[in-house]
Design a protein around this motif. Structure first.
Motif, PDB file in Angstrom:
ATOM      1  N   HIS A  90      36.652 -30.922   2.233  1.00 15.84           N
ATOM      2  CA  HIS A  90      36.286 -29.499   2.287  1.00 15.84           C
ATOM      3  C   HIS A  90      34.811 -29.288   1.957  1.00 15.84           C
ATOM      4  O   HIS A  90      34.311 -28.174   2.061  1.00 15.84           O
ATOM      5  CB  HIS A  90      37.158 -28.689   1.322  1.00 15.84           C
ATOM      6  N   HIS A 116      38.727 -23.853   4.316  1.00 16.82           N
ATOM      7  CA  HIS A 116      39.775 -22.832   4.365  1.00 16.82           C
ATOM      8  C   HIS A 116      39.154 -21.549   4.933  1.00 16.82           C
ATOM      9  O   HIS A 116      38.045 -21.175   4.550  1.00 16.82           O
ATOM     10  CB  HIS A 116      40.319 -22.593   2.963  1.00 16.82           C
ATOM     11  N   ILE A 171      39.064 -19.088   1.801  1.00 15.66           N
ATOM     12  CA  ILE A 171      38.716 -19.650   0.485  1.00 15.66           C
ATOM     13  C   ILE A 171      37.944 -20.947   0.730  1.00 15.66           C
ATOM     14  O   ILE A 171      38.520 -22.042   0.701  1.00 15.66           O
ATOM     15  CB  ILE A 171      39.974 -19.922  -0.372  1.00 15.66           C
ATOM     16  N   MET A 220      38.431 -24.194  -1.380  1.00 15.97           N
ATOM     17  CA  MET A 220      39.768 -24.756  -1.557  1.00 15.97           C
ATOM     18  C   MET A 220      39.802 -26.209  -1.075  1.00 15.97           C
ATOM     19  O   MET A 220      39.502 -26.498   0.082  1.00 15.97           O
ATOM     20  CB  MET A 220      40.789 -23.931  -0.771  1.00 15.97           C
ATOM     21  N   LYS A 241      44.588 -30.977   0.587  1.00  9.63           N
ATOM     22  CA  LYS A 241      45.698 -31.690  -0.041  1.00  9.63           C
ATOM     23  C   LYS A 241      46.144 -32.864   0.816  1.00  9.63           C
ATOM     24  O   LYS A 241      46.421 -33.955   0.311  1.00  9.63           O
ATOM     25  CB  LYS A 241      46.874 -30.739  -0.265  1.00  9.63           C
ATOM     26  N   GLU A 301      46.414 -29.578   5.375  1.00  5.75           N
ATOM     27  CA  GLU A 301      47.061 -28.719   4.385  1.00  5.75           C
ATOM     28  C   GLU A 301      46.134 -28.622   3.182  1.00  5.75           C
ATOM     29  O   GLU A 301      45.614 -29.637   2.709  1.00  5.75           O
ATOM     30  CB  GLU A 301      48.414 -29.281   3.956  1.00  5.75           C
ATOM     31  N   PHE A 302      45.918 -27.395   2.711  1.00  7.78           N
ATOM     32  CA  PHE A 302      45.023 -27.190   1.578  1.00  7.78           C
ATOM     33  C   PHE A 302      45.810 -27.192   0.268  1.00  7.78           C
ATOM     34  O   PHE A 302      47.049 -27.181   0.257  1.00  7.78           O
ATOM     35  CB  PHE A 302      44.247 -25.886   1.756  1.00  7.78           C
ATOM     36  N   ALA A 303      45.077 -27.210  -0.836  1.00 11.62           N
ATOM     37  CA  ALA A 303      45.697 -27.364  -2.152  1.00 11.62           C
ATOM     38  C   ALA A 303      46.673 -26.242  -2.482  1.00 11.62           C
ATOM     39  O   ALA A 303      47.606 -26.433  -3.263  1.00 11.62           O
ATOM     40  CB  ALA A 303      44.610 -27.449  -3.227  1.00 11.62           C
ATOM     41  N   ASN A 304      46.487 -25.053  -1.894  1.00  6.80           N
ATOM     42  CA  ASN A 304      47.398 -23.939  -2.170  1.00  6.80           C
ATOM     43  C   ASN A 304      48.594 -23.909  -1.226  1.00  6.80           C
ATOM     44  O   ASN A 304      49.388 -22.968  -1.249  1.00  6.80           O
ATOM     45  CB  ASN A 304      46.646 -22.612  -2.092  1.00  6.80           C
ATOM     46  N   GLY A 305      48.721 -24.928  -0.363  1.00  7.03           N
ATOM     47  CA  GLY A 305      49.860 -25.011   0.545  1.00  7.03           C
ATOM     48  C   GLY A 305      49.611 -24.443   1.926  1.00  7.03           C
ATOM     49  O   GLY A 305      50.464 -24.588   2.815  1.00  7.03           O
ATOM     50  N   ASP A 306      48.475 -23.801   2.152  1.00  2.67           N
ATOM     51  CA  ASP A 306      48.179 -23.243   3.472  1.00  2.67           C
ATOM     52  C   ASP A 306      47.911 -24.371   4.472  1.00  2.67           C
ATOM     53  O   ASP A 306      47.221 -25.350   4.159  1.00  2.67           O
ATOM     54  CB  ASP A 306      46.952 -22.332   3.413  1.00  2.67           C
TER      55      ASP A 306
END
Length: 262
Positions: free
Chosen positions: A74, A93, A96, A99, A102, A119-124
């Motif tokens: 990122h 992201h 964000i 972010m 993941k 997939e990002f750390a917040n699940g998106d």
């Protein structure tokens, strides 16, 4: 029920996928993957290729593309000097930017560019199609909209903007005033300032003028602009409206303007 185990240790008959009643012939092969047959006819396992590559810290995933091994992050990562075949693509992201990633669920070529599903750390999870620009070259002219990457890759591509988005785009038959700044309907990187106007109600012409792409160049647009008015019978010297022609084929006043490129 367990069948009879036959060890295929020779390949005198080559690859033969025809199977006769009674089972496989130990002198033939049905298929051979990751192996080879030596001069004695013995099947040997092919040794795997080993590459020692140091990947940048904090990256996710990896795929082969355009002669490089591509990893993802990122933020911009420093590529170790010992790994010139590695590149890091930056995936942000949409809302964000800070972010972290993941995981990378998919990465591979699609229609000429990389298609990546991170997939990002917040699940998106988002889908990216990474259009690649041309590598920047000195003393080269780039038109607005061109996509350029640095000569030292940093995982980011840059799209050239002319900076004219805040100015009025040319439209036919609109009022003109001295100092108006106009840009063409097709961006050419220049803006044009009205340096002179003529007539009581100057406005743009019915068709878009040619826009010279050079500093200080001038273009000209012409239009009949006077507002029709009733003729005063007590004042025969009044000017005719532009759409009325007298017996000598003279019409009323017209308005026009000239604009200089910047």
């Amino acid at each position: 029920m367990t069948g009879r185990l036959v060890t295929l240790n020779a390949a005198k008959g080559g690859i033969n996928r025809l199977r006769t009643k009674g089972g496989a012939d130990p002198n033939t092969l049905y298929d051979l993957v990751d192996g080879y047959v030596d001069q004695a006819g013995v099947i040997r396992q092919r040794p795997g290729t080993q590459n020692k590559i140091t990947l940048p810290e904090g990256t996710k995933g990896m795929c082969a593309y355009d002669g490089k091994l591509i990893v993802f992050s990122h933020v911009t990562r420093t590529i170790p000097a010992a790994s010139p075949t590695v590149e890091c693509e930056v995936l942000n992201h949409p809302s964000i930017p800070d972010m972290p990633l993941k995981d990378i669920h998919f990465a591979g070529p699609f229609l000429g560019y990389l298609y990546v599903v991170p997939e990002f750390a917040n699940g998106d999870v988002f889908h990216y199609w990474l259009e690649r620009g041309t590598v920047w070259q000195p003393n080269k002219s780039y038109l607005p909209g061109a996509l350029v990457t640095p000569s030292a890759a940093n995982g980011i591509a840059y799209r050239l903007s002319s900076g004219t988005q805040s100015f009025q785009v040319w439209v036919k038959n609109v009022a003109r005033s001295l100092g108006d700044v106009i840009v063409p309907t097709v961006d050419n990187g220049f803006k044009y300032t009205a340096t002179d106007v003529f007539g009581p109600s100057p406005k743009s012409g019915p068709t878009e003028p040619a826009w010279p792409a050079a500093d200080g160049a001038t273009t000209f647009e012409d239009s009949d602009v006077a507002v029709p008015a009733a003729i005063d019978p007590e004042n025969p010297n009044i000017s005719l409206p532009p759409q009325i022609v007298d017996r000598y084929k003279f019409s009323g006043s017209s308005g026009s303007g000239s604009q200089a490129a910047q």
